[in-house]
Design a protein around this motif. Structure first.
Motif, mmCIF file in Angstrom:
data_model
loop_
_atom_site.group_PDB
_atom_site.id
_atom_site.type_symbol
_atom_site.label_atom_id
_atom_site.label_comp_id
_atom_site.label_asym_id
_atom_site.label_seq_id
_atom_site.Cartn_x
_atom_site.Cartn_y
_atom_site.Cartn_z
ATOM 1 N N GLY A 100 49.667 53.359 45.472
ATOM 2 C CA GLY A 100 48.761 54.411 45.021
ATOM 3 C C GLY A 100 47.524 54.538 45.896
ATOM 4 O O GLY A 100 47.608 54.598 47.124
ATOM 5 N N PHE A 101 46.361 54.531 45.253
ATOM 6 C CA PHE A 101 45.089 54.741 45.967
ATOM 7 C C PHE A 101 44.401 53.428 46.331
ATOM 8 O O PHE A 101 43.199 53.411 46.569
ATOM 9 N N GLU A 102 45.163 52.364 46.400
ATOM 10 C CA GLU A 102 44.577 51.051 46.675
ATOM 11 C C GLU A 102 43.855 51.015 48.016
ATOM 12 O O GLU A 102 42.747 50.471 48.134
ATOM 13 N N HIS A 103 44.456 51.593 49.044
ATOM 14 C CA HIS A 103 43.847 51.563 50.377
ATOM 15 C C HIS A 103 42.584 52.428 50.439
ATOM 16 O O HIS A 103 41.622 52.075 51.129
ATOM 17 N N PHE A 163 36.581 52.724 50.475
ATOM 18 C CA PHE A 163 35.355 53.179 49.829
ATOM 19 C C PHE A 163 34.449 52.017 49.436
ATOM 20 O O PHE A 163 33.220 52.171 49.418
ATOM 21 N N HIS A 164 35.033 50.866 49.139
ATOM 22 C CA HIS A 164 34.244 49.715 48.715
ATOM 23 C C HIS A 164 33.967 48.723 49.848
ATOM 24 O O HIS A 164 33.368 47.676 49.610
ATOM 25 N N SER A 165 34.406 49.049 51.060
ATOM 26 C CA SER A 165 34.150 48.145 52.190
ATOM 27 C C SER A 165 32.666 48.135 52.529
ATOM 28 O O SER A 165 31.956 49.136 52.316
ATOM 29 N N TYR A 166 32.195 47.049 53.092
ATOM 30 C CA TYR A 166 30.762 46.874 53.357
ATOM 31 C C TYR A 166 30.240 47.855 54.403
ATOM 32 O O TYR A 166 29.049 48.204 54.416
ATOM 33 N N ASN A 167 31.109 48.332 55.294
ATOM 34 C CA ASN A 167 30.658 49.212 56.364
ATOM 35 C C ASN A 167 31.063 50.670 56.151
ATOM 36 O O ASN A 167 30.994 51.472 57.072
ATOM 37 N N PHE A 168 31.481 51.021 54.929
ATOM 38 C CA PHE A 168 31.922 52.403 54.664
ATOM 39 C C PHE A 168 30.816 53.409 54.964
ATOM 40 O O PHE A 168 31.016 54.361 55.719
ATOM 41 N N TRP A 169 29.643 53.213 54.378
ATOM 42 C CA TRP A 169 28.567 54.177 54.560
ATOM 43 C C TRP A 169 28.061 54.199 55.994
ATOM 44 O O TRP A 169 27.653 55.247 56.505
ATOM 45 N N THR A 170 28.097 53.071 56.664
ATOM 46 C CA THR A 170 27.672 53.033 58.066
ATOM 47 C C THR A 170 28.603 53.871 58.933
ATOM 48 O O THR A 170 28.161 54.663 59.776
ATOM 49 N N ILE A 171 29.913 53.718 58.714
ATOM 50 C CA ILE A 171 30.896 54.463 59.504
ATOM 51 C C ILE A 171 30.795 55.962 59.233
ATOM 52 O O ILE A 171 30.788 56.773 60.165
ATOM 53 N N VAL A 172 30.718 56.336 57.961
ATOM 54 C CA VAL A 172 30.617 57.754 57.604
ATOM 55 C C VAL A 172 29.314 58.345 58.131
ATOM 56 O O VAL A 172 29.291 59.461 58.674
ATOM 57 N N LYS A 173 28.213 57.590 57.977
ATOM 58 C CA LYS A 173 26.920 58.078 58.461
ATOM 59 C C LYS A 173 26.938 58.279 59.967
ATOM 60 O O LYS A 173 26.433 59.288 60.473
ATOM 61 N N ASN A 174 27.519 57.331 60.699
ATOM 62 C CA ASN A 174 27.599 57.472 62.154
ATOM 63 C C ASN A 174 28.462 58.667 62.558
ATOM 64 O O ASN A 174 28.118 59.419 63.476
ATOM 65 N N TYR A 191 46.501 51.062 55.674
ATOM 66 C CA TYR A 191 45.049 51.180 55.494
ATOM 67 C C TYR A 191 44.462 52.199 56.467
ATOM 68 O O TYR A 191 43.666 53.065 56.081
ATOM 69 N N SER A 192 44.878 52.130 57.725
ATOM 70 C CA SER A 192 44.364 53.074 58.723
ATOM 71 C C SER A 192 44.857 54.498 58.439
ATOM 72 O O SER A 192 44.135 55.470 58.661
ATOM 73 N N ALA A 193 46.097 54.632 57.931
ATOM 74 C CA ALA A 193 46.614 55.950 57.569
ATOM 75 C C ALA A 193 45.808 56.554 56.419
ATOM 76 O O ALA A 193 45.553 57.762 56.400
ATOM 77 N N ALA A 194 45.404 55.726 55.473
ATOM 78 C CA ALA A 194 44.583 56.198 54.352
ATOM 79 C C ALA A 194 43.229 56.699 54.846
ATOM 80 O O ALA A 194 42.731 57.740 54.391
ATOM 81 N N ILE A 195 42.638 55.976 55.790
ATOM 82 C CA ILE A 195 41.348 56.406 56.350
ATOM 83 C C ILE A 195 41.510 57.725 57.097
ATOM 84 O O ILE A 195 40.687 58.635 56.969
ATOM 85 N N GLY A 196 42.580 57.830 57.888
ATOM 86 C CA GLY A 196 42.831 59.073 58.615
ATOM 87 C C GLY A 196 43.069 60.247 57.684
ATOM 88 O O GLY A 196 42.611 61.365 57.947
ATOM 89 N N LEU A 197 43.790 60.007 56.575
ATOM 90 C CA LEU A 197 44.043 61.072 55.612
ATOM 91 C C LEU A 197 42.749 61.493 54.921
ATOM 92 O O LEU A 197 42.511 62.698 54.709
ATOM 93 N N PHE A 198 41.921 60.535 54.582
ATOM 94 C CA PHE A 198 40.602 60.840 54.007
ATOM 95 C C PHE A 198 39.796 61.730 54.954
ATOM 96 O O PHE A 198 39.192 62.727 54.550
ATOM 97 N N ASN A 199 39.815 61.395 56.223
ATOM 98 C CA ASN A 199 39.096 62.160 57.240
ATOM 99 C C ASN A 199 39.637 63.593 57.329
ATOM 100 O O ASN A 199 38.882 64.575 57.399
#
Length: 318
Positions: A73-76, A81-92, A286-294
């Motif tokens: 499901g939405f585990e990845h 979203f809960h990773s420590y560097n999520f906001w840093t990556i999105v902000k950058n 995990y990387s596919a989930a990030i790419g899909l989010f993007n």
């Protein structure tokens, strides 16, 4: 009886539409052959790979394949979203995209408007060649030039700084300089080529409008303001909508080549993070989930901006 007649009429219309469509293809087969390579390309390399998006919702195991891997499901997505560097990556990512858009987008329009006003064709062609040339420099060569020019020991920029009594700056290693170097080098490399589209749009403006404006006593600035800019406004809106639709797609190659451990706080973006976790750590799901989010964010922005443009100006991309 009435229903039977309606069905027959509907079937007749379908057959007729199909026949007309086939006749149209036969009549214009050259045009369909012309677009066939593009259709094949997008089908194979753009649409067919969407089949693999399902691994973003699975714990992908190569030995089990797409269908055999367990569903999570939405585990990845939750992990990202809960990773420590999520906001840093999105902000950058967003910050770098907005910086590039705010600085680079108007510059191409400005350059095109200035070139369009040059009366000396020989000088105009020379300027066009000078500003177009950087576009044909590869990204890796561009980053190499940055390293050479900005070197704290032998770079010309630091020599100039020292000439005026300053201390040499290690630009490449400082996180605060990363975005500025990325954006300004991109403006230098891409603005000339980007202005070609606006020059083409300017060439389509009726010259009689300028002649009438000159007869009425309008100067160059007034002609640019009241003729040129409104004339290329639809082109500007289309390119702006496309730029917003690619807001989260910061180029991977250049960011990765400029990236190092010292500037990672500013240079880590979604594209480089996907590379690290997807290829280096082999976390494909995990990387596919990030790419899909993007991709979903980009698609949402594209639809939203397109609808806003259609409401304001009456036309958009679609």
């Amino acid at each position: 009886m009435v229903n039977t007649s309606i069905r027959k009429e509907a079937a007749y219309l379908q057959v007729r539409q199909k026949t007309n469509f086939l006749k149209q293809i036969r009549r214009n087969y050259e045009l369909y052959l012309l677009i066939l390579p593009a259709v094949i390309y997008f089908s194979i390399f753009k649409y067919w790979p969407m089949y693999g998006v399902q691994i973003a919702f699975k714990k992908y195991v190569a030995a089990k394949g797409f269908w055999g891997s367990p569903w999570v499901g939405f585990e990845h997505f939750e992990r990202f979203f809960h990773s420590y560097n999520f906001w840093t990556i999105v902000k950058n990512t967003v910050g770098l995209s907005l910086y590039s858009l705010v600085v680079g987008f108007p510059v191409a329009i400005f350059i095109a408007l200035l070139l369009n006003q040059l009366a000396n064709e020989r000088f105009k062609r020379f300027i066009q060649t000078v500003i177009y040339a950087p576009y044909f420099i590869s990204t890796i060569v561009l980053v190499g030039m940055l390293n050479v020019f900005l070197s704290p020991t032998s770079g010309i920029v630091n020599h100039i700084i020292q000439l005026f009594g300053g201390e040499p700056i290690f630009f490449i290693s400082q996180a605060g300089w990363f975005k500025t170097l990325y954006v300004l080098s991109g403006v230098w490399q891409e603005t000339g080529f980007a202005s070609v589209i606006y020059l083409a749009a300017l060439a389509g403006i009726d010259p009689h409008l300028h002649e009438a404006a000159v007869m009425d006593g309008a100067n160059k600035w007034q002609r640019i303001r009241h003729i040129d800019i409104p004339g290329i406004a639809p082109t500007i809106l289309v390119l702006f909508t496309l730029a917003i639709g690619n807001l989260m797609n910061v180029g991977f190659e250049k960011a990765f080549l400029m990236q190092n451990d010292l500037n990672l706080d500013s240079s880590e973006i979604i594209a480089t993070y996907v590379y690290r976790v997807g290829l280096l750590r082999a976390e494909y799901s995990y990387s596919a989930a990030i790419g899909l989010f993007n991709a979903v964010i980009n698609f949402t922005l594209l639809i939203t901006v397109n609808q806003i443009v259609k409401k304001l100006k009456g036309n958009g991309l679609f």
